[in-house]
Scaffold this active site. Structure first.
Site, PDB file in Angstrom:
ATOM      1  N   LYS A  93       1.642  20.780  -3.538  1.00 43.87           N
ATOM      2  CA  LYS A  93       1.247  20.988  -4.929  1.00 43.87           C
ATOM      3  C   LYS A  93       0.925  22.451  -5.179  1.00 43.87           C
ATOM      4  CE  LYS A  93      -2.893  20.258  -6.522  1.00 43.87           C
ATOM      5  NZ  LYS A  93      -4.173  19.651  -6.970  1.00 43.87           N
ATOM      6  N   ASP A 116       0.268  16.831  -9.535  1.00 42.27           N
ATOM      7  CA  ASP A 116      -1.189  16.708  -9.536  1.00 42.27           C
ATOM      8  C   ASP A 116      -1.551  15.321 -10.064  1.00 42.27           C
ATOM      9  OD1 ASP A 116      -0.809  16.820 -12.284  1.00 42.27           O
ATOM     10  OD2 ASP A 116      -2.379  18.305 -12.625  1.00 42.27           O
TER      11      ASP A 116
END
Length: 250
Positions: A147, A165
């Site tokens: 991420k 996310d």
């Protein structure tokens, strides 16, 4: 927010692995996904990374700090942090107690401080103090996962990446694009639906939508601009007036 004009080179490992023909998603789902992305682009033309930064290192640090913390809070902390620690060498040599105290408001400050110190050391020892621009090199840094790496690649270097996310994961599951809770699987399945050049901005648009309309507990379905494309429409507040009152503008 100022963003650097980074390299446009393509990382060998930025994209998820190419899917074989038998793994390709249904054409109808691809079309719906791309219509959803286009609609979100119309609704959120200013979608962007909401972390303030001017260099790849600043974005990397801010993204590490954003774990379990709002971007707004991170942006309150980083001006003084960036002034005190302007480069990788400064983080590598940082006094742990000073670093912890400066980032304390972001929460989980001890492990985050260890990550920042470790990142500084790794950058100095392996990359001449510079943030690398490939996924493999980024995820090899302390405290950096896919991420964070995709945020840095997309917004600091212009290399497309899908940032999975909590908002992106929640919304694409609601939209029926995936059933997985595994961020790596979600990244791969979304990558098969959205055009590669759109990956970074798509991620920002979904995050904007998740923060402003499609909330975790009570989505504002009655004020949502993509209800006709969402199989989960109606799980939240459906009354248009009540839903509009829930919508956040920033």
């Amino acid at each position: 927010m100022t963003r650097p004009q980074g390299s446009r080179q393509t990382s060998r490992t930025t994209a998820t692995a190419a899917q074989t023909p038998q793994e390709r998603p249904p054409v109808a789902l691809v079309r719906r996904a791309r219509r959803t992305n286009r609609r979100l682009a119309e609704v959120y033309p200013d979608a962007r990374c909401e972390l303030d930064f001017t260099t790849p290192l600043e974005l990397l640090v801010a993204t590490v700090l954003s774990a379990q913390c709002t971007d707004k809070r991170v942006n309150q902390v980083t001006p003084a942090l960036f002034a005190r620690f302007p480069d990788a060498q400064a983080y590598a040599q940082a006094d742990p107690s000073e670093l912890e105290e400066m980032i304390r408001p972001t929460g989980f400050f001890r492990p985050k401080a260890r990550s920042l110190s470790g990142i500084g050391v790794a950058l100095v020892e392996r990359h001449d103090g510079q943030v690398p621009s490939t996924l493999d090199e980024l995820v090899a840094l302390p405290g950096v996962g896919r991420k964070t790496a995709n945020v840095v690649l997309g917004d600091a270097f212009g290399i497309p990446g899908i940032t999975v996310d909590t908002h992106v994961g929640r919304l694409v599951r609601r939209w029926g694009w995936t059933t997985s809770d595994d961020p790596v699987v979600v990244e791969r399945e979304v990558a098969a639906l959205v055009e590669r050049p759109e990956w970074t901005l798509f991620s920002h648009r979904v995050i904007f939508h998740g923060r402003r309309v499609c909330f975790a507990r009570r989505p504002a379905c009655g004020a949502c601009p993509i209800t006709d494309l969402c199989p989960s429409a109606g799980i939240g507040e459906s009354d248009p007036v009540a839903a509009a009152a829930l919508v956040k503008t920033s």
